[in-house]
Design a protein around this motif. Structure first.
Motif, short mmCIF file in Angstrom:
data_model
loop_
_atom_site.label_atom_id
_atom_site.label_comp_id
_atom_site.label_asym_id
_atom_site.label_seq_id
_atom_site.Cartn_x
_atom_site.Cartn_y
_atom_site.Cartn_z
N LEU A 105 0.82 -1.20 0.00
CA LEU A 105 0.00 0.00 0.00
C LEU A 105 0.86 1.26 0.00
O LEU A 105 0.50 2.26 -0.62
N ASN A 106 2.00 1.21 0.68
CA ASN A 106 2.90 2.37 0.67
C ASN A 106 3.53 2.56 -0.71
O ASN A 106 3.72 3.69 -1.15
N MET A 107 3.83 1.48 -1.37
CA MET A 107 4.42 1.59 -2.71
C MET A 107 3.40 2.06 -3.74
O MET A 107 3.76 2.60 -4.77
N CYS A 108 2.13 1.85 -3.47
CA CYS A 108 1.07 2.23 -4.41
C CYS A 108 0.40 3.53 -3.97
O CYS A 108 -0.83 3.60 -3.84
N GLY A 109 1.18 4.53 -3.70
CA GLY A 109 0.59 5.84 -3.41
C GLY A 109 0.60 6.25 -1.95
O GLY A 109 -0.07 7.21 -1.58
N GLY A 110 1.33 5.55 -1.10
CA GLY A 110 1.43 5.96 0.30
C GLY A 110 0.21 5.64 1.15
O GLY A 110 -0.03 6.29 2.16
N TRP A 111 -0.55 4.63 0.75
CA TRP A 111 -1.77 4.29 1.48
C TRP A 111 -1.54 3.35 2.67
O TRP A 111 -2.48 2.96 3.36
N GLY A 112 -0.29 3.01 2.96
CA GLY A 112 0.01 2.13 4.08
C GLY A 112 -0.39 2.71 5.42
O GLY A 112 -0.58 1.98 6.39
N PHE A 113 -0.53 4.03 5.47
CA PHE A 113 -0.92 4.65 6.74
C PHE A 113 -2.26 4.11 7.23
O PHE A 113 -2.54 4.13 8.43
N ILE A 114 -3.08 3.61 6.31
CA ILE A 114 -4.39 3.06 6.71
C ILE A 114 -4.20 1.81 7.57
O ILE A 114 -4.88 1.64 8.58
N ASP A 162 -4.27 9.80 15.62
CA ASP A 162 -3.79 8.56 15.00
C ASP A 162 -3.48 8.78 13.52
O ASP A 162 -2.48 8.30 13.00
N ILE A 163 -4.35 9.53 12.83
CA ILE A 163 -4.13 9.81 11.41
C ILE A 163 -2.86 10.63 11.24
O ILE A 163 -2.00 10.30 10.41
N MET A 164 -2.72 11.68 12.02
CA MET A 164 -1.54 12.55 11.89
C MET A 164 -0.26 11.79 12.22
O MET A 164 0.77 11.95 11.54
N THR A 165 -0.30 10.96 13.24
CA THR A 165 0.88 10.18 13.62
C THR A 165 1.31 9.26 12.49
O THR A 165 2.49 9.19 12.15
N ASN A 166 0.36 8.58 11.88
CA ASN A 166 0.69 7.63 10.82
C ASN A 166 1.03 8.30 9.50
O ASN A 166 1.78 7.74 8.70
N LEU A 167 0.50 9.48 9.26
CA LEU A 167 0.84 10.21 8.04
C LEU A 167 2.19 10.92 8.15
O LEU A 167 2.99 10.89 7.22
N CYS A 168 2.42 11.57 9.28
CA CYS A 168 3.62 12.40 9.43
C CYS A 168 4.85 11.63 9.91
O CYS A 168 5.97 11.99 9.57
N CYS A 169 4.64 10.62 10.72
CA CYS A 169 5.77 9.88 11.31
C CYS A 169 5.51 8.38 11.25
O CYS A 169 5.44 7.71 12.29
N PRO A 170 5.35 7.80 10.06
CA PRO A 170 4.96 6.39 9.99
C PRO A 170 5.97 5.45 10.65
O PRO A 170 5.56 4.50 11.32
N CYS A 171 7.25 5.69 10.47
CA CYS A 171 8.24 4.78 11.07
C CYS A 171 8.23 4.89 12.59
O CYS A 171 8.30 3.87 13.29
#
Length: 136
Positions: free
Chosen positions: A61-70, A92-101
């Motif tokens: 999902l991350n490779m296909c447009g950054g959707w892994g945050f879901i 939770d959304i901001m954490t996964n979008l801005c700082c996924p690792c």
């Protein structure tokens, strides 16, 4: 056995270097995503696998447009619900979008620390290996 803080994350989002998961979380976060998933499914598991569908799904999902945050968002929400950690969907959304690792590392450390704090006395019945007669 360590002390567990109620209703909050055990480590901050930027405490990613504590605990030895920093390199894996930065270079192969999909492994920690899958390990977290396995510990959520079976908290008694001592050595969760880094290979599996949830981690691969996160990566694809991350490779296909950054959707892994879901996937990270769903996992983070499940952790908050399971351990009654305060917070909300916006955070939770901001954490996964801005700082996924950082989020992936924090989530894995959370379930790992809570598993370890539970200790063997709270793990329930552990089946013993069958006994064999000598010479058989």
């Amino acid at each position: 056995m360590s002390h567990i803080k109620e209703h909050e994350w055990q480590d901050g989002l930027c405490s990613f270097c504590d605990g030895g998961h920093c390199m894996m979380g930065c270079f192969c976060p999909c492994i920690l995503v899958n390990k977290t998933h396995e510990l959520l499914e079976d908290p008694h598991k001592q050595d969760p696998s880094g290979c599996g569908g949830v981690g691969c799904g996160w990566c694809l999902l991350n490779m296909c447009g950054g959707w892994g945050f879901i996937v990270g968002l769903m996992q983070r929400n499940k952790i908050r619900d399971k351990y009654r950690i305060e917070g909300g969907i916006c955070g939770d959304i901001m954490t996964n979008l801005c700082c996924p690792c950082c989020s992936v590392i924090q989530q894995y450390k959370e379930v790992e620390m809570r598993r370890d704090a539970a200790g063997p006395s709270k793990m329930g019945y552990q089946a013993q290996a069958p006994m064999h007669a000598p010479g058989h």
